[in-house]
Scaffold this motif. Structure first.
Motif, PDB file in Angstrom:
ATOM      1  N   THR A   6       0.835  -1.203   0.000  1.00 16.06           N
ATOM      2  CA  THR A   6       0.000   0.000   0.000  1.00 16.06           C
ATOM      3  C   THR A   6       0.872   1.257   0.000  1.00 16.06           C
ATOM      4  O   THR A   6       0.599   2.204  -0.742  1.00 16.06           O
ATOM      5  CB  THR A   6      -0.969  -0.006   1.198  1.00 16.06           C
ATOM      6  N   ILE A   7       1.919   1.265   0.810  1.00 13.88           N
ATOM      7  CA  ILE A   7       2.830   2.416   0.827  1.00 13.88           C
ATOM      8  C   ILE A   7       3.449   2.600  -0.556  1.00 13.88           C
ATOM      9  O   ILE A   7       3.582   3.729  -1.048  1.00 13.88           O
ATOM     10  CB  ILE A   7       3.911   2.247   1.917  1.00 13.88           C
ATOM     11  N   GLU A   8       3.799   1.512  -1.225  1.00 12.04           N
ATOM     12  CA  GLU A   8       4.380   1.604  -2.564  1.00 12.04           C
ATOM     13  C   GLU A   8       3.361   2.162  -3.566  1.00 12.04           C
ATOM     14  O   GLU A   8       3.689   3.005  -4.400  1.00 12.04           O
ATOM     15  CB  GLU A   8       4.878   0.220  -3.006  1.00 12.04           C
ATOM     16  N   LEU A   9       2.106   1.737  -3.459  1.00 13.66           N
ATOM     17  CA  LEU A   9       1.030   2.267  -4.310  1.00 13.66           C
ATOM     18  C   LEU A   9       0.876   3.773  -4.103  1.00 13.66           C
ATOM     19  O   LEU A   9       0.808   4.544  -5.064  1.00 13.66           O
ATOM     20  CB  LEU A   9      -0.283   1.547  -3.991  1.00 13.66           C
ATOM     21  N   LEU A  10       0.848   4.194  -2.863  1.00  9.95           N
ATOM     22  CA  LEU A  10       0.683   5.623  -2.578  1.00  9.95           C
ATOM     23  C   LEU A  10       1.917   6.424  -2.992  1.00  9.95           C
ATOM     24  O   LEU A  10       1.786   7.576  -3.439  1.00  9.95           O
ATOM     25  CB  LEU A  10       0.371   5.839  -1.102  1.00  9.95           C
ATOM     26  N   THR A  11       3.083   5.838  -2.872  1.00 13.19           N
ATOM     27  CA  THR A  11       4.301   6.502  -3.339  1.00 13.19           C
ATOM     28  C   THR A  11       4.199   6.758  -4.838  1.00 13.19           C
ATOM     29  O   THR A  11       4.513   7.869  -5.310  1.00 13.19           O
ATOM     30  CB  THR A  11       5.533   5.647  -2.997  1.00 13.19           C
ATOM     31  N   ARG A  12       3.741   5.767  -5.609  1.00 12.14           N
ATOM     32  CA  ARG A  12       3.545   5.949  -7.050  1.00 12.14           C
ATOM     33  C   ARG A  12       2.498   7.014  -7.333  1.00 12.14           C
ATOM     34  O   ARG A  12       2.672   7.857  -8.219  1.00 12.14           O
ATOM     35  CB  ARG A  12       3.099   4.626  -7.708  1.00 12.14           C
ATOM     36  N   TYR A  13       1.389   6.977  -6.589  1.00 10.38           N
ATOM     37  CA  TYR A  13       0.291   7.918  -6.786  1.00 10.38           C
ATOM     38  C   TYR A  13       0.754   9.364  -6.584  1.00 10.38           C
ATOM     39  O   TYR A  13       0.518  10.231  -7.430  1.00 10.38           O
ATOM     40  CB  TYR A  13      -0.852   7.568  -5.828  1.00 10.38           C
ATOM     41  N   TYR A  14       1.437   9.627  -5.468  1.00 11.56           N
ATOM     42  CA  TYR A  14       1.864  10.999  -5.183  1.00 11.56           C
ATOM     43  C   TYR A  14       3.044  11.428  -6.059  1.00 11.56           C
ATOM     44  O   TYR A  14       3.159  12.612  -6.394  1.00 11.56           O
ATOM     45  CB  TYR A  14       2.126  11.184  -3.687  1.00 11.56           C
ATOM     46  N   ALA A  15       3.895  10.500  -6.470  1.00 10.36           N
ATOM     47  CA  ALA A  15       4.958  10.830  -7.435  1.00 10.36           C
ATOM     48  C   ALA A  15       4.320  11.233  -8.767  1.00 10.36           C
ATOM     49  O   ALA A  15       4.772  12.195  -9.412  1.00 10.36           O
ATOM     50  CB  ALA A  15       5.906   9.650  -7.620  1.00 10.36           C
ATOM     51  N   ALA A  16       3.266  10.535  -9.172  1.00 12.02           N
ATOM     52  CA  ALA A  16       2.554  10.895 -10.406  1.00 12.02           C
ATOM     53  C   ALA A  16       1.943  12.286 -10.262  1.00 12.02           C
ATOM     54  O   ALA A  16       1.984  13.088 -11.206  1.00 12.02           O
ATOM     55  CB  ALA A  16       1.491   9.849 -10.734  1.00 12.02           C
ATOM     56  N   PHE A  17       1.378  12.592  -9.103  1.00  9.63           N
ATOM     57  CA  PHE A  17       0.822  13.933  -8.875  1.00  9.63           C
ATOM     58  C   PHE A  17       1.907  14.983  -9.096  1.00  9.63           C
ATOM     59  O   PHE A  17       1.705  15.954  -9.834  1.00  9.63           O
ATOM     60  CB  PHE A  17       0.249  14.045  -7.460  1.00  9.63           C
ATOM     61  N   ASN A  18       3.049  14.812  -8.444  1.00 10.87           N
ATOM     62  CA  ASN A  18       4.109  15.809  -8.555  1.00 10.87           C
ATOM     63  C   ASN A  18       4.678  15.906  -9.963  1.00 10.87           C
ATOM     64  O   ASN A  18       5.176  16.960 -10.352  1.00 10.87           O
ATOM     65  CB  ASN A  18       5.218  15.547  -7.536  1.00 10.87           C
ATOM     66  N   ALA A  19       4.575  14.834 -10.740  1.00  8.09           N
ATOM     67  CA  ALA A  19       5.041  14.839 -12.132  1.00  8.09           C
ATOM     68  C   ALA A  19       3.956  15.330 -13.088  1.00  8.09           C
ATOM     69  O   ALA A  19       4.191  15.403 -14.290  1.00  8.09           O
ATOM     70  CB  ALA A  19       5.496  13.441 -12.529  1.00  8.09           C
TER      71      ALA A  19
END
Length: 137
Positions: A6-19
């Motif tokens: 789940t932490i890895e999923l959210l890391t991807r999600y918020y990295a996508a937001f910042n990108a």
């Protein structure tokens, strides 16, 4: 799904937001995702979330910093805390007039996760604080 996944999923999600990778964000969501907009109504589905992202891109340019991610042991519930650094680009209906004001705003999200996808996203930030920053700018 365990906490680490789940932490890895959210890391991807918020990295996508910042990108500003809107498709990357959508890829993290369940088809029937429920999005509870801060001090607004719930919208359901990836299509509605995509429309929300398009609206946000038109009105705001934002980056997140100081992201802290938390999840329960089985990874079905999570939370994120972060600081939003933004610029108000175009007037959003019912809000003060935009003229490029900048703001820094603490915010958070509560999330539900099923089968490796975000099924609910509930956002929170202090709207009065945001308004004071953009009116006073």
């Amino acid at each position: 799904m365990a906490r680490a996944q789940t932490i890895e999923l959210l890391t991807r999600y918020y990295a996508a937001f910042n990108a500003r990778d809107w498709q990357g964000m959508l890829d993290c969501l369940a088809d029937d995702v429920a999005h509870d907009i801060n001090q607004g109504k719930r919208v359901v589905g990836k299509a509605a979330f995509g429309e929300f992202l398009a609206h946000m891109e038109r009105c705001y340019a934002e980056q997140l910093s100081d992201i802290v991610l938390m999840a329960n042991d089985d990874g079905t519930r999570a939370a994120a805390e972060f600081v939003v650094h933004g610029e108000y680009l175009a007037t959003d209906e019912g809000l003060p007039e935009a003229n490029g004001q900048t703001y820094v705003l603490p915010a958070g999200a509560f999330l539900a996760i099923e089968q490796g996808r975000i099924t609910r996203l509930t956002m929170y930030y202090n709207l009065a604080d945001w308004e004071a920053q953009v009116i006073g700018a």
